[in-house]
Design a protein around this motif. Structure first.
Motif, mmCIF file in Angstrom:
data_model
loop_
_atom_site.group_PDB
_atom_site.id
_atom_site.type_symbol
_atom_site.label_atom_id
_atom_site.label_comp_id
_atom_site.label_asym_id
_atom_site.label_seq_id
_atom_site.Cartn_x
_atom_site.Cartn_y
_atom_site.Cartn_z
ATOM 1 N N LYS A 112 -15.731 -23.544 -28.904
ATOM 2 C CA LYS A 112 -15.608 -23.865 -27.925
ATOM 3 C C LYS A 112 -14.514 -24.190 -27.466
ATOM 4 O O LYS A 112 -14.496 -25.534 -28.158
ATOM 5 N N VAL A 113 -13.215 -24.443 -26.964
ATOM 6 C CA VAL A 113 -12.058 -25.501 -26.219
ATOM 7 C C VAL A 113 -11.973 -25.635 -25.012
ATOM 8 O O VAL A 113 -11.892 -24.379 -24.180
ATOM 9 N N ASP A 114 -12.182 -27.011 -24.643
ATOM 10 C CA ASP A 114 -12.260 -26.870 -23.404
ATOM 11 C C ASP A 114 -10.281 -27.087 -23.158
ATOM 12 O O ASP A 114 -9.112 -27.188 -23.358
ATOM 13 N N PRO A 115 -9.722 -25.923 -21.769
ATOM 14 C CA PRO A 115 -8.637 -25.880 -22.241
ATOM 15 C C PRO A 115 -7.912 -26.780 -21.442
ATOM 16 O O PRO A 115 -6.589 -26.656 -21.315
ATOM 17 N N ALA A 116 -8.497 -27.389 -20.955
ATOM 18 C CA ALA A 116 -7.388 -29.542 -20.259
ATOM 19 C C ALA A 116 -6.431 -29.241 -21.165
ATOM 20 O O ALA A 116 -6.131 -30.635 -21.304
ATOM 21 N N SER A 117 -7.575 -29.771 -22.862
ATOM 22 C CA SER A 117 -7.069 -30.175 -23.818
ATOM 23 C C SER A 117 -5.595 -29.444 -24.410
ATOM 24 O O SER A 117 -5.200 -29.552 -25.083
ATOM 25 N N GLN A 118 -5.732 -28.134 -23.633
ATOM 26 C CA GLN A 118 -4.614 -27.465 -24.063
ATOM 27 C C GLN A 118 -3.290 -27.742 -23.464
ATOM 28 O O GLN A 118 -2.008 -26.900 -23.691
ATOM 29 N N ILE A 119 -3.146 -28.093 -22.743
ATOM 30 C CA ILE A 119 -2.630 -28.261 -20.610
ATOM 31 C C ILE A 119 -0.703 -29.067 -21.691
ATOM 32 O O ILE A 119 -0.016 -28.536 -21.736
ATOM 33 N N SER A 120 -0.883 -29.998 -22.508
ATOM 34 C CA SER A 120 -0.121 -30.839 -23.473
ATOM 35 C C SER A 120 0.503 -29.484 -24.412
ATOM 36 O O SER A 120 1.740 -29.083 -24.867
#
Length: 270
Positions: free
Chosen positions: A157-165
């Motif tokens: 599982k990956v937190d979408p917030a970590s993909q903002i950049s």
């Protein structure tokens, strides 16, 4: 004798298995990458910092010559620091065995992919929606899509917030596209890189709620049309463990060009 080279070296245009090894073009564009070849252009080793090395050896080399080249390469590489190696099954299995023996490591196959290229696209019919470049106001959606793509690929599982950049960067390239239905993004795909004759597509993702509607087929087919207009042949890599995505690509005109194996190294268990 081995020597370094860069992205302007003619050796990159002499690889017979060009679709299989297309990613080497991108790796060699970085000044931080380690790019090594034989003086007679029969072997290429290319590694971006911290990632798997890609290894190509001409099929014209006899077995004893291949062994000699690989042992020469082992002397150049410094210790057990390589995370893995990628390339055609025979080449990387041979190298992985020698590298593991030399550095007291074990190795395992992490993924087997098929390299595809599309000599002529077949657009699906009756798919609702249209393709648009991703824009700044799509950042949160793209971040969610990237998180979903990563979860599908790696099973964690990956937190979408970590993909903002990463989303901002992808949108900023102008090469990330969305398939939009009734003003809502339902699928994503990216032109990851353009080489002399090919352009690589990646980050193809449709969230589960929007699947089985032909959106992935439609967006990839549209990107193929864009690239055909640039006189480039579209290509991509697909995990053979995902038969659905492989079928999607084949149905819109992609043709298999050869397996690519991703091998990882690990410390021996005592």
């Amino acid at each position: 004798m081995l020597q370094t080279f860069d992205s302007q070296d003619p050796v990159l245009n002499q690889i017979a298995d060009e679709v299989q090894y297309n990613l080497i073009h991108r790796i060699c564009e970085s000044k931080l990458s380690k790019c090594i070849k034989t003086a007679d252009d029969t072997m290429i080793y290319a590694q971006s910092e911290g990632n798997n090395a890609w290894l190509w050896i001409s099929k014209q080399l006899a077995e004893d010559e291949r062994n000699h080249v690989l042992h020469e390469l082992l002397e150049v590489l410094e210790g057990p620091t390589l995370p893995g190696v990628t390339g055609d099954p025979v080449t990387v299995e041979h190298f992985a065995r020698l590298y593991s023996e030399a550095n007291a490591l074990e190795y395992f196959t992490h993924m087997t992919m098929e390299a595809y290229s599309c000599p002529g696209v077949k657009k699906p019919s009756h798919v609702k929606g249209s393709m648009h470049p991703a824009a700044k106001h799509h950042v949160e959606t793209v971040a969610k899509f990237l998180a979903g793509f990563s979860e599908d690929a790696h099973g964690a599982k990956v937190d979408p917030a970590s993909q903002i950049s990463a989303a901002e960067g992808a949108i900023g390239t102008g090469n990330l596209y969305l398939w939009i239905v009734d003003s809502q993004p339902v699928s994503m795909a990216k032109i990851a890189h353009r080489s002399t004759r090919h352009a690589r597509i990646n980050a193809v993702y449709t969230p589960p709620v929007s699947r089985k509607n032909g959106y992935a087929s439609a967006i990839v087919a549209e990107l193929c049309s864009v690239l055909e207009g640039e006189l480039l042949e579209p290509m991509l890599y697909a995990d053979l463990q995902n038969p659905d995505s492989n079928k999607v690509y084949q149905n819109i005109g992609f043709v298999a060009r050869g397996n690519v194996v991703d091998i990882k190294f690990k410390a021996q268990i005592s």
